[in-house]
Design a protein around this motif. Structure first.
Motif, PDB file in Angstrom:
ATOM      1  N   ALA A  17      59.830  25.075  72.582  1.00 49.74           N
ATOM      2  CA  ALA A  17      59.655  26.537  72.599  1.00 49.74           C
ATOM      3  C   ALA A  17      59.537  26.965  74.063  1.00 49.74           C
ATOM      4  N   PHE A  18      58.710  27.928  74.357  1.00 52.43           N
ATOM      5  CA  PHE A  18      58.607  28.460  75.728  1.00 52.43           C
ATOM      6  C   PHE A  18      58.362  27.318  76.730  1.00 52.43           C
ATOM      7  N   MET A  19      57.374  26.484  76.473  1.00 53.74           N
ATOM      8  CA  MET A  19      57.082  25.430  77.452  1.00 53.74           C
ATOM      9  C   MET A  19      58.224  24.401  77.512  1.00 53.74           C
ATOM     10  N   GLU A 107      51.057  19.392  78.377  1.00 53.21           N
ATOM     11  CA  GLU A 107      50.805  20.798  78.699  1.00 53.21           C
ATOM     12  C   GLU A 107      49.313  21.109  78.548  1.00 53.21           C
ATOM     13  N   LYS A 108      48.892  22.195  79.206  1.00 50.62           N
ATOM     14  CA  LYS A 108      47.489  22.618  79.090  1.00 50.62           C
ATOM     15  C   LYS A 108      47.348  23.498  77.851  1.00 50.62           C
ATOM     16  N   PRO A 109      46.125  23.674  77.333  1.00 51.59           N
ATOM     17  CA  PRO A 109      44.986  22.833  77.677  1.00 51.59           C
ATOM     18  C   PRO A 109      45.225  21.417  77.164  1.00 51.59           C
ATOM     19  N   THR A 139      50.233  24.133  86.110  1.00 52.37           N
ATOM     20  CA  THR A 139      51.289  24.311  87.114  1.00 52.37           C
ATOM     21  C   THR A 139      50.938  25.309  88.214  1.00 52.37           C
ATOM     22  N   TYR A 140      49.923  26.167  88.001  1.00 50.28           N
ATOM     23  CA  TYR A 140      49.658  27.166  89.044  1.00 50.28           C
ATOM     24  C   TYR A 140      49.160  26.497  90.330  1.00 50.28           C
ATOM     25  N   ARG A 141      48.680  25.239  90.224  1.00 52.02           N
ATOM     26  CA  ARG A 141      48.295  24.499  91.442  1.00 52.02           C
ATOM     27  C   ARG A 141      49.508  24.358  92.372  1.00 52.02           C
ATOM     28  N   LEU A 169      44.763  37.910  83.012  1.00 52.13           N
ATOM     29  CA  LEU A 169      44.911  39.025  82.062  1.00 52.13           C
ATOM     30  C   LEU A 169      46.351  39.129  81.581  1.00 52.13           C
ATOM     31  N   GLN A 170      46.503  39.248  80.258  1.00 50.47           N
ATOM     32  CA  GLN A 170      47.803  39.526  79.663  1.00 50.47           C
ATOM     33  C   GLN A 170      47.591  40.617  78.617  1.00 50.47           C
ATOM     34  N   ASP A 171      48.691  41.168  78.054  1.00 46.53           N
ATOM     35  CA  ASP A 171      48.467  42.260  77.097  1.00 46.53           C
ATOM     36  C   ASP A 171      49.254  42.114  75.798  1.00 46.53           C
ATOM     37  N   TRP A 182      50.449  30.579  65.923  1.00 43.61           N
ATOM     38  CA  TRP A 182      49.615  29.368  66.012  1.00 43.61           C
ATOM     39  C   TRP A 182      48.552  29.541  67.095  1.00 43.61           C
ATOM     40  N   ARG A 183      48.847  30.414  68.111  1.00 46.32           N
ATOM     41  CA  ARG A 183      47.881  30.605  69.203  1.00 46.32           C
ATOM     42  C   ARG A 183      46.616  31.324  68.730  1.00 46.32           C
ATOM     43  N   LEU A 184      46.663  31.923  67.538  1.00 53.30           N
ATOM     44  CA  LEU A 184      45.502  32.671  67.024  1.00 53.30           C
ATOM     45  C   LEU A 184      44.777  31.895  65.941  1.00 53.30           C
ATOM     46  N   GLY A 195      41.090  28.947  76.111  1.00 55.25           N
ATOM     47  CA  GLY A 195      41.815  27.709  76.401  1.00 55.25           C
ATOM     48  C   GLY A 195      43.235  27.952  76.851  1.00 55.25           C
ATOM     49  N   ASP A 196      43.833  29.052  76.376  1.00 55.91           N
ATOM     50  CA  ASP A 196      45.241  29.303  76.699  1.00 55.91           C
ATOM     51  C   ASP A 196      45.393  29.718  78.161  1.00 55.91           C
ATOM     52  N   ILE A 197      44.627  30.725  78.584  1.00 62.01           N
ATOM     53  CA  ILE A 197      44.776  31.211  79.963  1.00 62.01           C
ATOM     54  C   ILE A 197      43.497  31.001  80.783  1.00 62.01           C
ATOM     55  N   ALA A 199      41.757  28.352  80.733  1.00 63.13           N
ATOM     56  CA  ALA A 199      41.819  26.980  81.250  1.00 63.13           C
ATOM     57  C   ALA A 199      42.459  26.945  82.634  1.00 63.13           C
ATOM     58  N   HIS A 200      43.459  27.807  82.846  1.00 61.51           N
ATOM     59  CA  HIS A 200      44.142  27.847  84.150  1.00 61.51           C
ATOM     60  C   HIS A 200      43.186  28.234  85.278  1.00 61.51           C
ATOM     61  N   ILE A 201      42.348  29.261  85.042  1.00 57.44           N
ATOM     62  CA  ILE A 201      41.480  29.703  86.148  1.00 57.44           C
ATOM     63  C   ILE A 201      40.292  28.768  86.320  1.00 57.44           C
ATOM     64  N   GLY A 358      59.773  31.874  91.827  1.00 59.64           N
ATOM     65  CA  GLY A 358      59.332  32.456  90.558  1.00 59.64           C
ATOM     66  C   GLY A 358      58.437  31.517  89.776  1.00 59.64           C
ATOM     67  N   TYR A 359      58.085  31.987  88.576  1.00 57.74           N
ATOM     68  CA  TYR A 359      57.189  31.244  87.673  1.00 57.74           C
ATOM     69  C   TYR A 359      57.690  29.819  87.458  1.00 57.74           C
ATOM     70  N   GLU A 360      58.999  29.666  87.293  1.00 59.59           N
ATOM     71  CA  GLU A 360      59.543  28.350  86.928  1.00 59.59           C
ATOM     72  C   GLU A 360      59.443  27.331  88.059  1.00 59.59           C
TER      73      GLU A 360
HETATM   74  C1  SOE Z   1      50.151  32.434  77.477  1.00 57.86           C
HETATM   75  O1  SOE Z   1      50.856  33.598  77.128  1.00 57.86           O
HETATM   76  C2  SOE Z   1      50.954  31.611  78.496  1.00 57.86           C
HETATM   77  O2  SOE Z   1      52.219  31.307  77.966  1.00 57.86           O
HETATM   78  C3  SOE Z   1      50.204  30.319  78.765  1.00 57.86           C
HETATM   79  O3  SOE Z   1      50.162  29.517  77.595  1.00 57.86           O
HETATM   80  C4  SOE Z   1      50.891  29.554  79.896  1.00 57.86           C
HETATM   81  O4  SOE Z   1      50.144  28.393  80.209  1.00 57.86           O
HETATM   82  C5  SOE Z   1      50.972  30.450  81.123  1.00 57.86           C
HETATM   83  O5  SOE Z   1      51.633  29.760  82.168  1.00 57.86           O
HETATM   84  C6  SOE Z   1      51.738  31.734  80.787  1.00 57.86           C
HETATM   85  O6  SOE Z   1      51.102  32.403  79.678  1.00 57.86           O
END
Ligand code: SOE
Length: 416
Positions: A17-19, A107-109, A139-141, A169-171, A182-184, A195-197, A199-201, A358-360
């Motif tokens: 999927a996305f990851m 992948e995290k977490p 990956t933000y490291r 923050l996301q919306d 599944w994320r909910l 844990g989703d976001i 964990a990154h900070i 970019g993000y990638e």
């Molecule tokens: C959440 O929307 C998410 O996809 C996270 O799961 C990723 O780890 C982050 O890089 C981007 O946002």
């Protein structure tokens, strides 16, 4: 004389999927932009559905597709397992892969609990003795501006770390009719924003300061407790206004509006608010929310020290703001560093100054550091030990937010 063939690193990726998509981009690009000691081979993509996995493998650049990850662990031409699945599968797959002698990127977490992360870390510890390595995908490291921030702090450019403030923050859940996923679901995701976001900070705070968390106090909140079941939301969207459902999918599209009342419970947090202390005692404030309208991927972190500060916002990800508190007040201010010079981390491989990444690209840098770590026989960071610490912080926040939470009521009418 023919150039010596580089050793190959056979990779299998589980999940597409996305990851899976962004990890595939990283496996495709790393050796084309960086000199690697081993040549990654995108051997097999694993997914649950045979047809969809085959299509994804062809589209994303994998030689083969499969549906049984256990069978893939038996392959002699696979050296590394890249786990891009929901958190409830990480521990089983990672432990089995390490025991089968495969390197692991997860992948995290890292996991959905400390117990699972401990099991993974124990397996990584045993495998390390056989020269097998494991890494967690924070990956933000590997965003150049954040790696630069870590270097400046390590060099003492802001003095002693005095305080950290971070938000992620996301919306995409601000729309109350956005359907369940599944994320909910706590059983699948382990937690929500925490844990989703979050964990990154947590990881970035450790990475930038070189410290760990000593303790936390946290508050978790589920803002919308019921959501449409995905199929119902799709029906609702098709019924009124079209689109993907919800405010952004067209006017008034909602499960209730179309009479499809199929809804389900949200079993995770929507927002996580945390106060904490680092091992040095420095105070930290963290906020993670997926309800922050207008914030699309707003990861912000600022570290204040005894002689200055660094500040970053992912929505302006090629820039690091640096404040030198020793400069004369008359001309004092944050310096806006465009972290796109060849001297900046990872940039020697990319574009001329100012062209931006970019993000990638953080995912490509992750592959570069992982492959170089494996070739050097060194555990790349963040290791499973680092990931286990993040899991401990997340679990401490959950405990603190629960019964143990010291919440002091405010009574305006109270007279002493
Ligand atoms: C959440 O929307 C998410 O996809 C996270 O799961 C990723 O780890 C982050 O890089 C981007 O946002």
């Amino acid at each position: 004389m023919a150039e010596l063939e580089k050793p190959r690193l056979g990779v299998a990726m589980i999940g597409h999927a996305f990851m899976g998509r962004v990890h595939s981009q990283a496996w495709r690009s790393a050796s084309r932009f960086f000199d690697l000691p081993m040549e990654p081979q995108m051997r097999v993509l694993v997914g649950r559905d045979a047809q969809r996995s085959k299509q994804a493998a062809q589209r994303l650049g994998w030689v083969e597709s499969a549906t049984d990850w256990r069978r893939v662990l038996e392959r002699k031409d696979v050296d590394l397992i890249d786990i891009c699945t929901p958190g409830d599968t990480h521990a089983e797959i990672a432990a089995a892969a390490l025991e089968a002698g495969k390197h692991v990127l997860v992948e995290k977490p890292m996991a959905n609990s400390v117990a699972e992360a401990q099991r993974m870390n124990d397996a990584a510890h045993r495998a390390r003795a056989q020269g097998i390595h494991a890494m967690v995908g924070f990956t933000y490291r590997r965003v150049p501006a954040l790696k630069l921030a870590q270097e400046l702090i390590a060099e003492g450019r802001i003095g002693e770390v005095r305080q950290v403030r971070a938000q992620y923050l996301q919306d995409w859940l601000g729309d109350e009719t956005a359907p369940l996923s599944w994320r909910l679901d706590k059983a699948r995701a382990g937690s929500g924003a925490l844990g989703d976001i979050g964990a990154h900070i947590v990881d970035l705070t450790c990475f930038l300061t070189g410290q760990r968390f000593a303790g936390v106090s946290g508050m978790l909140d589920t803002i919308v407790a019921e959501r449409p079941v995905a199929a119902a939301a799709a029906v609702a969207a098709g019924g009124i206004g079209g689109g993907s459902g919800g405010l952004r999918g067209g006017p008034g599209a909602s499960a209730e509006a179309s009479g499809t009342a199929a809804t389900g419970p949200v079993t995770v947090d929507d927002a996580a608010l945390v106060t904490a202390r680092l091992s040095s005692g420095a105070p930290v404030i963290l906020e993670a929310s997926r309800f922050a309208w207008g914030r699309k991927n707003a990861l912000r972190i600022e570290v204040s020290g005894s002689r200055g500060a660094v500040s970053f916002d992912f929505e302006d990800m090629n820039v690091l703001h640096y404040y030198d508190a020793t400069q004369p007040a008359r001309t004092a201010g944050f310096t806006r560093i465009m972290a796109t010079e060849p001297e900046h981390p990872y940039l020697e491989a990319w574009w001329p100054a100012g062209h931006g990444l970019g993000y990638e690209h953080g995912f490509t840098h992750q592959v570069v550091d992982l492959v170089r770590g494996i070739a050097a026989g060194k555990d790349p960071r963040p290791s499973f030990e680092d990931g286990l610490h993040v899991q401990r912080v997340l679990e401490a926040v959950e405990r603190s937010s629960g019964a143990a939470h010291q919440w002091t009521e405010i009574h305006d009418h109270e007279r002493r």
